[in-house]
Design an enzyme around this catalytic site. Structure first.
Site, PDB file in Angstrom:
ATOM      1  N   CYS A  29      38.138  60.983  52.248  1.00 23.65           N
ATOM      2  CA  CYS A  29      38.790  60.041  51.335  1.00 23.65           C
ATOM      3  C   CYS A  29      39.102  60.699  49.999  1.00 23.65           C
ATOM      4  CB  CYS A  29      37.879  58.835  51.090  1.00 23.65           C
ATOM      5  SG  CYS A  29      37.681  57.805  52.534  1.00 23.65           S
ATOM      6  N   LYS A  48      27.886  55.588  60.417  1.00 18.00           N
ATOM      7  CA  LYS A  48      28.857  56.698  60.368  1.00 18.00           C
ATOM      8  C   LYS A  48      28.276  57.922  59.656  1.00 18.00           C
ATOM      9  CE  LYS A  48      32.241  56.974  57.033  1.00 18.00           C
ATOM     10  NZ  LYS A  48      32.448  58.280  56.386  1.00 18.00           N
ATOM     11  N   ASN A  49      27.754  57.715  58.460  1.00 16.16           N
ATOM     12  CA  ASN A  49      27.364  58.875  57.661  1.00 16.16           C
ATOM     13  C   ASN A  49      26.082  59.539  58.160  1.00 16.16           C
ATOM     14  OD1 ASN A  49      29.690  58.675  56.210  1.00 16.16           O
ATOM     15  ND2 ASN A  49      28.782  57.637  54.441  1.00 16.16           N
ATOM     16  N   GLN A  94      27.441  72.490  44.694  1.00 15.74           N
ATOM     17  CA  GLN A  94      25.997  72.374  44.949  1.00 15.74           C
ATOM     18  C   GLN A  94      25.648  72.824  46.368  1.00 15.74           C
ATOM     19  OE1 GLN A  94      23.813  71.623  42.336  1.00 15.74           O
ATOM     20  NE2 GLN A  94      25.783  71.927  41.334  1.00 15.74           N
ATOM     21  N   ARG A 138      36.241  66.309  44.356  1.00 12.29           N
ATOM     22  CA  ARG A 138      35.041  66.310  45.206  1.00 12.29           C
ATOM     23  C   ARG A 138      34.570  67.752  45.399  1.00 12.29           C
ATOM     24  NH1 ARG A 138      35.511  61.982  50.135  1.00 12.29           N
ATOM     25  NH2 ARG A 138      33.261  62.264  50.107  1.00 12.29           N
ATOM     26  N   PRO A 139      33.933  68.326  44.356  1.00  9.45           N
ATOM     27  CA  PRO A 139      33.527  69.734  44.452  1.00  9.45           C
ATOM     28  C   PRO A 139      32.404  69.936  45.466  1.00  9.45           C
ATOM     29  CG  PRO A 139      32.618  68.741  42.461  1.00  9.45           C
ATOM     30  CD  PRO A 139      33.484  67.695  43.100  1.00  9.45           C
ATOM     31  N   ILE A 140      32.228  71.197  45.936  1.00  9.53           N
ATOM     32  CA  ILE A 140      31.090  71.492  46.820  1.00  9.53           C
ATOM     33  C   ILE A 140      30.213  72.607  46.224  1.00  9.53           C
ATOM     34  CG2 ILE A 140      32.217  70.659  48.935  1.00  9.53           C
ATOM     35  CD1 ILE A 140      32.549  73.695  49.689  1.00  9.53           C
ATOM     36  N   ARG A 191      35.449  64.891  55.692  1.00 14.50           N
ATOM     37  CA  ARG A 191      34.515  65.395  54.689  1.00 14.50           C
ATOM     38  C   ARG A 191      33.338  66.104  55.362  1.00 14.50           C
ATOM     39  NH1 ARG A 191      35.785  66.744  50.123  1.00 14.50           N
ATOM     40  NH2 ARG A 191      33.964  67.404  48.990  1.00 14.50           N
ATOM     41  N   ARG A 243      38.700  55.210  60.809  1.00 14.48           N
ATOM     42  CA  ARG A 243      37.832  56.380  60.682  1.00 14.48           C
ATOM     43  C   ARG A 243      36.374  55.953  60.629  1.00 14.48           C
ATOM     44  NH1 ARG A 243      38.494  58.641  55.454  1.00 14.48           N
ATOM     45  NH2 ARG A 243      36.450  59.327  56.074  1.00 14.48           N
ATOM     46  N   ASP A 291      30.053  52.982  48.241  1.00 15.84           N
ATOM     47  CA  ASP A 291      30.858  52.670  49.432  1.00 15.84           C
ATOM     48  C   ASP A 291      31.005  51.159  49.644  1.00 15.84           C
ATOM     49  OD1 ASP A 291      31.165  55.355  49.787  1.00 15.84           O
ATOM     50  OD2 ASP A 291      29.675  55.538  51.380  1.00 15.84           O
TER      51      ASP A 291
HETATM   52  N1  EPU Z   1      29.148  66.474  43.596  1.00 19.77           N
HETATM   53  C1  EPU Z   1      29.278  67.628  42.830  1.00 19.77           C
HETATM   54  N2  EPU Z   1      29.074  68.829  43.469  1.00 19.77           N
HETATM   55  C2  EPU Z   1      28.768  68.919  44.797  1.00 19.77           C
HETATM   56  C3  EPU Z   1      28.662  67.735  45.552  1.00 19.77           C
HETATM   57  C4  EPU Z   1      28.842  66.525  44.913  1.00 19.77           C
HETATM   58  O1  EPU Z   1      29.544  67.581  41.644  1.00 19.77           O
HETATM   59  O2  EPU Z   1      28.605  70.044  45.296  1.00 19.77           O
HETATM   60  C5  EPU Z   1      29.341  65.146  42.925  1.00 19.77           C
HETATM   61  C6  EPU Z   1      30.553  64.395  43.475  1.00 19.77           C
HETATM   62  O3  EPU Z   1      31.747  64.776  42.833  1.00 19.77           O
HETATM   63  C7  EPU Z   1      30.143  62.956  43.204  1.00 19.77           C
HETATM   64  C8  EPU Z   1      28.610  62.969  43.373  1.00 19.77           C
HETATM   65  O4  EPU Z   1      28.230  64.338  43.249  1.00 19.77           O
HETATM   66  O5  EPU Z   1      30.467  62.613  41.885  1.00 19.77           O
HETATM   67  C9  EPU Z   1      28.096  62.426  44.683  1.00 19.77           C
HETATM   68  O6  EPU Z   1      28.754  63.045  45.771  1.00 19.77           O
HETATM   69  P1  EPU Z   1      28.043  63.253  47.184  1.00 19.77           P
HETATM   70  O7  EPU Z   1      27.917  64.705  47.444  1.00 19.77           O
HETATM   71  O8  EPU Z   1      26.799  62.414  47.240  1.00 19.77           O
HETATM   72  O9  EPU Z   1      29.113  62.647  48.195  1.00 19.77           O
HETATM   73  P2  EPU Z   1      29.504  63.176  49.612  1.00 19.77           P
HETATM   74  O10 EPU Z   1      28.327  63.766  50.293  1.00 19.77           O
HETATM   75  O11 EPU Z   1      30.750  64.002  49.546  1.00 19.77           O
HETATM   76  C10 EPU Z   1      28.842  61.005  50.884  1.00 19.77           C
HETATM   77  C11 EPU Z   1      29.535  60.021  51.786  1.00 19.77           C
HETATM   78  C12 EPU Z   1      30.511  59.173  50.982  1.00 19.77           C
HETATM   79  C13 EPU Z   1      29.765  58.465  49.855  1.00 19.77           C
HETATM   80  C14 EPU Z   1      28.969  59.479  49.013  1.00 19.77           C
HETATM   81  C15 EPU Z   1      28.094  58.818  47.963  1.00 19.77           C
HETATM   82  C16 EPU Z   1      29.582  61.220  53.882  1.00 19.77           C
HETATM   83  C17 EPU Z   1      30.373  61.940  54.914  1.00 19.77           C
HETATM   84  N3  EPU Z   1      30.235  60.772  52.830  1.00 19.77           N
HETATM   85  O12 EPU Z   1      29.875  61.826  50.345  1.00 19.77           O
HETATM   86  O13 EPU Z   1      30.992  58.206  51.889  1.00 19.77           O
HETATM   87  O14 EPU Z   1      30.678  57.799  49.024  1.00 19.77           O
HETATM   88  O15 EPU Z   1      28.137  60.280  49.873  1.00 19.77           O
HETATM   89  O16 EPU Z   1      27.197  57.952  48.558  1.00 19.77           O
HETATM   90  O17 EPU Z   1      28.377  61.029  54.044  1.00 19.77           O
HETATM   91  C18 EPU Z   1      32.496  56.680  52.804  1.00 19.77           C
HETATM   92  O18 EPU Z   1      31.708  56.570  53.775  1.00 19.77           O
HETATM   93  O19 EPU Z   1      33.464  55.905  52.604  1.00 19.77           O
HETATM   94  C19 EPU Z   1      32.280  57.755  51.835  1.00 19.77           C
HETATM   95  C20 EPU Z   1      33.208  58.162  50.995  1.00 19.77           C
END
Ligand code: EPU
Length: 429
Positions: A117, A22-23, A126, A122-124, A93, A398, A306
């Site tokens: 989820c 999926k990811n 970065q 979940r900030p963006i 996401r 999903r 996950d």
């Molecule tokens: N974070 C920040 N700032 C940012 C981005 C992230 O502080 O700009 C923090 C988050 O708050 C978190 C950490 O960094 O504490 C890691 O977040 P990451 O960005 O790695 O997560 P993501 O890209 O939003 C993906 C997967 C998630 C999985 C995480 C961690 C996708 C679509 N989603 O999320 O998958 O939990 O990486 O491995 O790829 C799932 O599949 O069930 C799922 C939630």
């Protein structure tokens, strides 16, 4: 509304074939927007997040053709807008990957802040930092992220303050067609990041170092079409491995890359599973009682967040006390309340769950609050005595392709039941 009704207590036996990741799929499909020409993507999982991502691409004018249920051809030469549909984008996401891809190829993007989820904040920041370093103007207004650049983006040194899968992928997407050499430091190393880099390189991009914490992207003028096959889903595989560990039995988990599962295999073995690795499959058996262990989730190659809920369900039936520590998300224990309905003894203090194993769980009506929480409740239902009804299974669908059919083929007693919408209130007599 749809629910799963599970009659528990049946050991899983036989085999299961793992679908595409999926990811990886939700990153590679938007990456197709960078490609000049048609690209064919094979082994895409037939799940809601992928369908939504394909719809988002269709909506902005990409030509998206389903060749069969696991293969799609995408051509982005006639994009009519760089504004993604608000309501669709905020459902998932991964819609934030449209920002990196549209900005990188067309110099502008307007995409709703992402959904997905509920795992706490979940900030963006970065992602936006990376786009700005590459020369884009980025603004958030009325629920949209607006990003644009004058001409081609310019290569940059990007140091990510946190190890982020999404920010690493978005930095790569934005840098592929940028001018010069972009260096991403403190990058995430998940298998789907390597898969995205392999996809892009197979189309003519120049991405090196994926799978390490320094990724280099040498910008090219354009990338052209080709065919690519997505890797198997490490978390789907881990989920079925956890299910066999929880119920007992013996299942061959096929079409996997065992290396991606090292950490999951090691932890399930500590819990009592016997796991034999082959080239592209693992045989999982559990005959002895479950044992306690401690788990801490971390970015890859650590134990994946996950898999945290699924592993916690197994530990909830192990003898003794286990500690589970969430090292990635602020809040990923909302499912614990539902597990308690089934007799689990778990207390949560901040990022740590103390799991006191009980001899067995009991069936109950429960609600899936997110994708992996839902998968965990299904595992609990399969292992529990009696009947479990899991509601809100749209979360599960999903991310898990044909989960009911796959489990049924392994001997599980699980069925999907459609229920009429709306509350049904019964007066007490
Ligand atoms: N974070 C920040 N700032 C940012 C981005 C992230 O502080 O700009 C923090 C988050 O708050 C978190 C950490 O960094 O504490 C890691 O977040 P990451 O960005 O790695 O997560 P993501 O890209 O939003 C993906 C997967 C998630 C999985 C995480 C961690 C996708 C679509 N989603 O999320 O998958 O939990 O990486 O491995 O790829 C799932 O599949 O069930 C799922 C939630």
């Amino acid at each position: 509304m749809t629910k799963y009704v599970i009659d528990g207590g049946h050991k899983l036996r036989g085999e299961v074939t793992i679908s595409g990741a999926k990811n990886a799929a939700v990153a590679i499909i938007p990456a197709a927007l960078l490609v000049d020409g048609t690209c064919r993507i094979e082994n895409i999982p037939e799940i809601r997040d992928v369908t939504l991502m394909l719809d988002l691409l269709r909506d902005i004018g990409a030509d998206v053709r389903l060749i069969n249920r696991n293969c799609v051809e995408i051509n982005a030469s006639k994009i009519r807008t760089t504004k993604a549909d608000y309501d669709m984008a905020r459902l998932i996401r991964a819609s934030y990957y449209l920002i990196g891809a549209l900005l990188g190829r067309f110099g502008s993007a307007q995409v709703a802040l992402p959904g997905g989820c509920n795992l706490g904040d979940r900030p963006i920041d970065q992602h936006t930092k990376a786009f700005k370093l590459l020369g884009a103007n980025v603004d958030v207004q009325n629920g949209y992220v607006f990003a644009d650049s004058e001409g081609r983006l310019k290569a940059a040194s990007i140091y990510l303050d946190v190890v982020s899968v999404g920010a690493t992928i978005n930095s790569i997407l934005a840098a592929v067609l940028a001018d010069g050499l972009t260096v991403i430091e403190n990058a995430a190393k998940e298998p789907h990041i390597v898969d995205l880099a392999n996809f892009l390189n197979s189309m003519g991009a120049n991405v090196s170092g994926a799978g390490t914490d320094v990724i280099k992207v040498r910008g090219v003028k354009s990338i052209s079409g080709g065919t690519y096959t997505i890797i198997p889903d490490q978390i789907e595989a881990g989920t079925y491995m956890a299910a066999v560990t929880a119920t007992g039995g013996e299942v061959l988990v096929k079409n996997i890359i065992p290396k991606h599962l090292d950490c999951i295999t090691a932890k399930l073995a500590e819990m009592g599973a016997e796991i034999t690795e082959y080239d592209d499959s693992v045989l999982v058996r559990r005959v002895a009682p479950l044992s306690k262990t401690n788990i801490k989730t971390l970015p890859y190659p650590g134990f994946p967040t996950d898999m945290q809920p699924q592993a916690t369900v197994v530990l909830s039936m192990a003898e003794g006390m286990s500690l589970v520590t969430e090292g990635v998300w602020d809040s990923r224990y909302r499912y614990v309340e539902e597990l308690r309905r089934m007799g689990a003894k778990i207390s949560v203090d901040g990022k740590t769950a103390v799991v006191e194993g009980v001899p067995s769980l009991m069936g109950a009506p429960v609600r899936a609050c997110d994708l992996r929480a839902g998968a965990a409740l299904v595992i609990a239902g399969l292992a529990a005595e009696g009947t479990t009804e899991v509601e809100d299974v749209s979360h599960i669908e999903r991310g898990y392709e044909h989960i009911v059919e796959k489990l049924t083929a392994m001997g599980a007693h699980i069925r999907r039941v459609e229920m009429p919408d709306g509350p049904s209130i019964q007066k007490a007599q």
